[in-house]
Design an enzyme around this catalytic site. Structure first.
Site, PDB file in Angstrom:
ATOM      1  N   GLU A  41      10.150  -5.799  12.842  1.00  0.00           N
ATOM      2  CA  GLU A  41       9.669  -5.361  11.519  1.00  0.00           C
ATOM      3  C   GLU A  41       9.523  -6.489  10.827  1.00  0.00           C
ATOM      4  OE1 GLU A  41       8.516  -3.662   8.468  1.00  0.00           O
ATOM      5  OE2 GLU A  41       8.759  -2.318  10.129  1.00  0.00           O
ATOM      6  N   TYR A  47      13.032  -0.666   7.156  1.00  0.00           N
ATOM      7  CA  TYR A  47      13.523  -0.005   8.275  1.00  0.00           C
ATOM      8  C   TYR A  47      13.429   1.457   8.129  1.00  0.00           C
ATOM      9  CZ  TYR A  47      15.690  -4.710   9.024  1.00  0.00           C
ATOM     10  OH  TYR A  47      15.956  -5.781   9.283  1.00  0.00           O
ATOM     11  N   GLY A  48      12.632   2.226   9.132  1.00  0.00           N
ATOM     12  CA  GLY A  48      12.485   3.511   9.154  1.00  0.00           C
ATOM     13  C   GLY A  48      11.050   3.847   8.488  1.00  0.00           C
ATOM     14  N   THR A  50       7.648   4.165   6.245  1.00  0.00           N
ATOM     15  CA  THR A  50       7.173   4.566   4.873  1.00  0.00           C
ATOM     16  C   THR A  50       8.011   5.590   4.230  1.00  0.00           C
ATOM     17  OG1 THR A  50       4.975   3.637   5.241  1.00  0.00           O
ATOM     18  CG2 THR A  50       5.197   5.435   3.442  1.00  0.00           C
ATOM     19  N   GLY A 147       2.030   1.451  10.685  1.00  0.00           N
ATOM     20  CA  GLY A 147       1.955   2.185   9.262  1.00  0.00           C
ATOM     21  C   GLY A 147       0.548   1.946   8.417  1.00  0.00           C
ATOM     22  N   SER A 148       0.689   2.128   7.090  1.00  0.00           N
ATOM     23  CA  SER A 148      -0.646   1.992   6.365  1.00  0.00           C
ATOM     24  C   SER A 148      -0.069   1.624   4.970  1.00  0.00           C
ATOM     25  CB  SER A 148      -1.243   3.357   5.985  1.00  0.00           C
ATOM     26  OG  SER A 148      -0.331   4.089   5.381  1.00  0.00           O
ATOM     27  N   GLY A 184      -7.588   8.355  -9.148  1.00  0.00           N
ATOM     28  CA  GLY A 184      -7.487   8.965  -7.867  1.00  0.00           C
ATOM     29  C   GLY A 184      -7.016  10.324  -7.860  1.00  0.00           C
ATOM     30  N   GLY A 189      -2.129  11.020  -5.934  1.00  0.00           N
ATOM     31  CA  GLY A 189      -2.266  11.178  -7.622  1.00  0.00           C
ATOM     32  C   GLY A 189      -1.853  12.564  -8.129  1.00  0.00           C
ATOM     33  N   HIS A 449      16.185  39.455   0.744  1.00  0.00           N
ATOM     34  CA  HIS A 449      15.657  39.798  -0.487  1.00  0.00           C
ATOM     35  C   HIS A 449      16.666  39.224  -1.398  1.00  0.00           C
ATOM     36  CE1 HIS A 449      13.580  41.875  -3.725  1.00  0.00           C
ATOM     37  NE2 HIS A 449      14.791  42.188  -4.201  1.00  0.00           N
TER      38      HIS A 449
END
Length: 462
Positions: A41, A47-48, A50, A147-148, A184, A189, A449
């Site tokens: 990493e 760590y973990g 995103t 990831g991204s 966006g 967004g 309910h």
């Protein structure tokens, strides 16, 4: 300049690049199976992945804290203090989760966590830049879960502008902006608009397309837009952003729409124009790994890339960007590596998603338009959220629930829930769809309910 040393390490059974949900889950499974595993990493703040650090958990923590604020009570200064406390609480929460993720793996006898930036040398070898040295690792199998990252378009005045943020960097700011402009109009967004409006910011959304939430049916998108507008959030469509200027301690977004060239001043500008797979530093070509037109790593139905023994999971594949997709990708890889390979992408079924507005919007399956375009004869079921008893109890009348049903089979093709607690309800419908249960099962189900779940009785009473 002193040349970095290169150390050849012993061979690993598995090399995992990226400490995301898929990577950490697979690492545990491989370690438990007795495989010598290293997980690399590049940031000790991730760590973990995103979700617990800059995505799901921190934003939903703010969503919860924002929900505790009464819309009409308190000054902006009071709400700003509440926002600062919420950010500090969020930071504490993410820090604890990050440490827990780290300890779970570092305490495993078969797993090594290595900080550094990895790049491929071949399909079985990677180099890791760490501590001023280059470490070379070899592995029988390699798994990518990097990831991204937020995509920032080349808008004049954005680069280096202290008032411009991505979704990740805005979450670190402890000062609540009085005016927030979001560039966006997608799900990120829209979700941020709801969070900051709840805390007391004046929010404007600038969307380049003419159609708001184009993936959704017009009635659902219209209900969401009406709700946002009712909360003071301006949604401008058909906008072309030309520049972001700096002036007198603030930013000014210059844009053009149907009314001509205009300008909006803001204390903060959020760039929410999507995310792109993190592949730039990986040197994928050296391993023979191909990417698609969107930059995502190409995989087969077992998540194997175009390089044998190299797999990819999560956002880096360019698919749906949800932590539970990364988790499910790891299940597919585990099935291939440690099982019989029977579970593949083809077995995934419908994928639900939620946007945590106030109320939340959740969807699974086909829209009405998609279903009709695919040739289905459909039955459409709708109910207004204002008709649901629990919505009245929660004093949240906004919303619309909609289901798309195959008229021939009675199977549920899709559901769109814009209402309180929709993020829980959508999972019930997902289970019914995957089990191929007719809509009448939910219509006739006995629910407690008053609950939002019982709204499914009314929704499917068609």
């Amino acid at each position: 300049m002193e040349k970095k040393s290169v150390e050849i390490t012993e061979k690993y059974d598995a090399i995992i690049i990226g400490f995301g949900k898929g990577g950490k889950t697979l690492a545990k499974a491989l370690g438990d199976a007795g495989k010598k595993t290293v997980l690399i990493e590049r940031s000790n703040k991730m760590y973990g992945g995103t979700c617990p650090n800059v995505g799901c958990v921190p934003t939903k923590s703010l969503v919860y804290r924002a929900g505790l604020i009464s819309a009409g009570d308190g000054s902006f200064e009071d709400k700003a203090r509440a926002y600062k406390e919420a950010v500090e609480h969020k930071n504490s929460l993410t820090g604890k989760l990050r440490e827990r993720n780290y300890q779970k793996l570092t305490n495993h006898p078969n797993i090594t966590v290595m900080d550094g930036t990895a790049r491929f040398v071949s399909s079985h070898d990677v180099e890791v830049e760490r501590d001023g040295a280059t470490v070379k690792l070899t592995g029988k199998q390699i798994f990518i879960d990097t990831g991204s990252s937020a995509f920032v378009p080349p808008i004049d005045g954005v680069k280096g502008n202290p008032y411009v943020y991505t979704s990740e960097t805005l979450l670190e700011q402890k000062e609540l902006p009085k005016n927030l402009v979001i560039i966006g109009g997608g799900y990120i967004g829209v979700e941020f608009s709801s969070i900051y409006a709840s805390f007391g910011s004046k929010v404007s959304i600038l969307q380049d397309g003419d159609v708001f939430l184009p993936r959704e049916d017009a009635d659902i998108a219209g209900a969401v837009r009406k709700s946002l507008s009712g909360r003071g959030i301006d949604v401008l469509t058909g906008v072309k952003v030309k520049a972001v200027e700096q002036a007198e301690g603030r930013a000014a977004v210059v844009f053009e729409d149907r009314e001509g060239v205009r300008k909006l001043e803001a204390d903060a500008v959020l760039i929410a124009t999507g995310r792109r797979p993190n592949t730039k530093e990986l040197n994928l070509e050296a391993a023979g790994i191909e990417v698609n037109a969107r930059g995502g790593i190409i995989t087969d139905d077992s998540m194997m890339t175009t390089a044998p023994d190299v797999y990819a999971m999560g956002d880096v594949t360019g698919g749906l960007q949800f932590t539970y997709i990364s988790l499910d990708d790891s299940r597919i890889v585990k099935s291939k590596i440690l099982g019989d390979g029977s579970y593949t992408l083809k077995d995934r079924g419908a994928v639900p998603y939620s946007v945590f507005l106030a109320p939340a919007f959740s969807r699974v399956g086909l829209s009405e338009k998609d279903a009709r375009d695919a040739g289905y004869q459909v039955k459409i079921a709708t109910v207004s959220a204002s008709e649901i008893v629990k919505s009245k109890v929660l004093e949240q009348p906004d919303g619309l629930l909609k289901a798309v049903i195959d008229e021939k089979t009675g199977l549920i093709l899709g559901a769109h829930l814009f209402c309180e607690e929709s993020y829980e309800l959508i999972n019930i419908i997902k289970m019914a769809m995957d089990a191929k249960l007719p809509y009448t099962v939910l219509r006739d189900m006995i629910f407690t309910h008053p609950t939002m779940a019982e709204s499914l009785n009314e929704l499917f009473a068609v």
